[in-house]
Design a protein around this motif. Structure first.
Motif, short mmCIF file in Angstrom:
data_model
loop_
_atom_site.label_atom_id
_atom_site.label_comp_id
_atom_site.label_asym_id
_atom_site.label_seq_id
_atom_site.Cartn_x
_atom_site.Cartn_y
_atom_site.Cartn_z
N LYS A 5 0.87 -1.18 0.00
CA LYS A 5 0.00 0.00 0.00
C LYS A 5 0.91 1.23 0.00
O LYS A 5 1.65 1.46 0.95
CB LYS A 5 -0.89 -0.01 1.25
CG LYS A 5 -1.72 1.25 1.43
CD LYS A 5 -2.52 1.18 2.72
CE LYS A 5 -3.25 2.47 3.03
NZ LYS A 5 -4.01 2.39 4.29
N ILE A 6 0.85 1.99 -1.08
CA ILE A 6 1.70 3.16 -1.26
C ILE A 6 0.82 4.41 -1.25
O ILE A 6 -0.15 4.50 -2.01
CB ILE A 6 2.48 3.09 -2.59
CG1 ILE A 6 3.30 1.80 -2.70
CG2 ILE A 6 3.35 4.33 -2.77
CD1 ILE A 6 4.40 1.65 -1.68
N SER A 84 2.67 0.78 3.36
CA SER A 84 3.99 0.19 3.19
C SER A 84 5.03 1.23 2.78
O SER A 84 6.23 1.01 2.94
CB SER A 84 3.95 -0.87 2.08
OG SER A 84 2.89 -1.76 2.26
N GLY A 85 4.56 2.33 2.21
CA GLY A 85 5.48 3.35 1.74
C GLY A 85 4.76 4.65 1.43
O GLY A 85 3.53 4.67 1.33
N VAL A 86 5.55 5.71 1.27
CA VAL A 86 5.01 7.04 1.00
C VAL A 86 5.82 7.69 -0.12
O VAL A 86 7.05 7.66 -0.10
CB VAL A 86 5.06 7.93 2.27
CG1 VAL A 86 4.73 9.37 1.94
CG2 VAL A 86 4.12 7.40 3.34
N GLY A 117 14.17 3.70 2.56
CA GLY A 117 13.84 2.86 1.41
C GLY A 117 12.36 2.74 1.14
O GLY A 117 11.95 2.29 0.07
N GLN A 118 11.54 3.15 2.09
CA GLN A 118 10.09 3.10 1.93
C GLN A 118 9.53 4.45 1.47
O GLN A 118 8.32 4.61 1.38
CB GLN A 118 9.43 2.71 3.25
CG GLN A 118 9.72 1.28 3.67
CD GLN A 118 9.20 1.01 5.06
OE1 GLN A 118 9.85 1.31 6.06
NE2 GLN A 118 8.00 0.45 5.13
N CYS A 119 10.42 5.40 1.22
CA CYS A 119 10.00 6.76 0.87
C CYS A 119 10.63 7.18 -0.46
O CYS A 119 11.72 6.73 -0.80
CB CYS A 119 10.42 7.73 1.95
SG CYS A 119 9.82 7.24 3.59
N LEU A 120 9.93 8.04 -1.16
CA LEU A 120 10.41 8.56 -2.43
C LEU A 120 9.89 9.98 -2.60
O LEU A 120 8.74 10.27 -2.24
CB LEU A 120 9.91 7.68 -3.59
CG LEU A 120 10.27 8.09 -5.01
CD1 LEU A 120 11.78 7.99 -5.25
CD2 LEU A 120 9.53 7.23 -6.03
N LEU A 121 10.73 10.85 -3.13
CA LEU A 121 10.32 12.21 -3.46
C LEU A 121 10.24 12.32 -4.98
O LEU A 121 11.16 11.87 -5.68
CB LEU A 121 11.34 13.23 -2.94
CG LEU A 121 11.66 13.21 -1.45
CD1 LEU A 121 12.78 14.20 -1.14
CD2 LEU A 121 10.42 13.55 -0.64
N ILE A 122 9.16 12.89 -5.49
CA ILE A 122 9.04 13.11 -6.93
C ILE A 122 8.83 14.60 -7.17
O ILE A 122 7.83 15.17 -6.74
CB ILE A 122 7.88 12.31 -7.56
CG1 ILE A 122 8.10 10.80 -7.39
CG2 ILE A 122 7.75 12.66 -9.05
CD1 ILE A 122 7.02 9.92 -8.00
#
Length: 187
Positions: A5-6, A84-86, A117-122
């Protein structure tokens, strides 16, 4: 197959829904006028060929396209449950978005204790914006997270590959956590 779940979060009008539709291969209407997301939209799809070297090279994804309007703040704890991540999306050409990214970080990432590792910036660039691909001036705590620049007109497949790599990292983190939990039960 593992299910993740993101949460796709960020300021209003930064491009979350466009990215969500693209990443999930969902197209509601092409070139439609801006229509803000009300609460949340949940897109479900399978992602293959995750680039993390994990045993599972695929996963089921629930991509939660969350409204960027603070009037939905009361719903946020429910949205965060079992995530699970953001992914924090922002438009780097709008200074207030850079500042808001810090609020999204403290509300959605710190409160859940998510790992980098569960995070990302776009940094999502609108069409015709002349994308500056240098790292934007973000709050120091955001510098530990991977950042990708998104311009769907120029490098759409690169964005998709980076997102798959991110999903691979999330799957790897969840698998390692599950293995540790199983080992602690056995021991």
């Amino acid at each position: 197959m593992l299910k993740v779940k993101i949460l796709l979060i960020g300021p209003s009008e930064c491009g979350k829904t466009v990215l969500a539709n693209f990443l999930s291969d969902t197209v509601e209407t092409v070139g439609a006028d801006y229509s803000p997301t009300q609460g949340v939209r949940i897109l479900e799809f399978e992602s293959q060929n995750l680039g993390s070297g994990t045993k599972d090279s695929a996963c089921e994804v629930e991509l939660w396209d969350c409204a960027g309007d603070f009037k939905f703040e009361a719903c946020w704890p429910a949205l965060m449950k079992d995530s699970s991540g953001v992914v924090i999306v922002f438009n780097p050409d709008i200074p207030s978005h850079l500042k808001e990214a810090e609020t999204w970080y403290s509300t959605f990432i710190t409160s859940q204790g998510l790992l980098p590792g569960q995070c990302l910036l776009i940094a999502h660039h609108k069409p015709g914006s002349g994308a500056d691909t240098s790292r934007p001036q973000l709050a120091s705590q955001l510098n530990k997270f991977p950042l990708i620049h998104s311009n769907l007109e120029e490098d759409a497949e690169e964005v998709r590959q980076e997102f798959r790599r991110y999903l691979g990292n999330v799957v790897k983190t969840l698998s390692e956590s599950r293995e540790r939990e199983e080992m602690s039960i056995i021991a």
